[in-house]
Design a protein around this motif. Structure first.
Motif, PDB file in Angstrom:
ATOM      1  N   ALA A  11      -6.639  -5.245  -5.703  1.00 22.52           N
ATOM      2  CA  ALA A  11      -8.018  -4.810  -5.400  1.00 22.52           C
ATOM      3  C   ALA A  11      -8.847  -4.174  -6.303  1.00 22.52           C
ATOM      4  O   ALA A  11      -9.856  -4.392  -6.402  1.00 22.52           O
ATOM      5  N   SER A  12      -8.098  -3.611  -7.262  1.00 20.25           N
ATOM      6  CA  SER A  12      -8.963  -2.854  -8.585  1.00 20.25           C
ATOM      7  C   SER A  12      -9.000  -3.948  -9.577  1.00 20.25           C
ATOM      8  O   SER A  12     -10.021  -3.780 -10.518  1.00 20.25           O
ATOM      9  N   GLY A  13      -8.701  -5.089  -9.374  1.00 17.00           N
ATOM     10  CA  GLY A  13      -8.566  -6.208 -10.342  1.00 17.00           C
ATOM     11  C   GLY A  13      -7.759  -6.376 -11.573  1.00 17.00           C
ATOM     12  O   GLY A  13      -7.811  -6.825 -12.446  1.00 17.00           O
ATOM     13  N   LYS A  14      -6.704  -5.210 -11.678  1.00 16.65           N
ATOM     14  CA  LYS A  14      -5.941  -5.059 -12.634  1.00 16.65           C
ATOM     15  C   LYS A  14      -4.699  -5.855 -12.563  1.00 16.65           C
ATOM     16  O   LYS A  14      -3.667  -5.599 -13.370  1.00 16.65           O
ATOM     17  N   LEU A  15      -4.429  -6.683 -11.636  1.00 14.28           N
ATOM     18  CA  LEU A  15      -3.025  -7.514 -11.430  1.00 14.28           C
ATOM     19  C   LEU A  15      -3.446  -8.841 -11.843  1.00 14.28           C
ATOM     20  O   LEU A  15      -4.199  -9.519 -11.401  1.00 14.28           O
TER      21      LEU A  15
ATOM     22  N   ALA B  98       1.359  -0.643  -3.923  1.00 10.20           N
ATOM     23  CA  ALA B  98       1.133  -0.603  -5.334  1.00 10.20           C
ATOM     24  C   ALA B  98       0.435  -1.939  -5.644  1.00 10.20           C
ATOM     25  O   ALA B  98      -0.607  -2.109  -6.284  1.00 10.20           O
ATOM     26  N   PHE B  99       1.112  -3.177  -5.053  1.00 10.45           N
ATOM     27  CA  PHE B  99       0.514  -4.623  -5.412  1.00 10.45           C
ATOM     28  C   PHE B  99      -0.914  -4.559  -4.836  1.00 10.45           C
ATOM     29  O   PHE B  99      -1.752  -5.118  -5.471  1.00 10.45           O
TER      30      PHE B  99
END
Length: 63
Positions: A43-47, A37-38
């Motif tokens: 990878a999607s830039g949402k963290l 999940a992390f």
């Protein structure tokens, strides 16, 4: 997909891992799920890495 369906599938997967591989299989699969999940969020830039590190160290943000 509905969130309820996703959570039910997640619970079914963890129950299967517990029955098939015991407690340690359940624990290892849960750890891999969290790591995945992390990685997916990163990878999607949402963290928000700074926010995640602050939460792990116990710091509170001022915003």
């Amino acid at each position: 997909m509905n969130l309820s369906v996703v959570c039910a599938a997640f619970g079914a997967f963890l129950a299967f891992m517990a029955f098939a591989f015991g407690f340690w299989g359940l624990l290892i699969s849960a750890i891999f799920i969290v790591v995945g999940a992390f990685v997916g969020r990163a990878a999607s830039g949402k963290l928000d890495w700074r926010g995640a590190l602050d939460a792990l160290t116990g710091r509170r943000s001022s915003s």
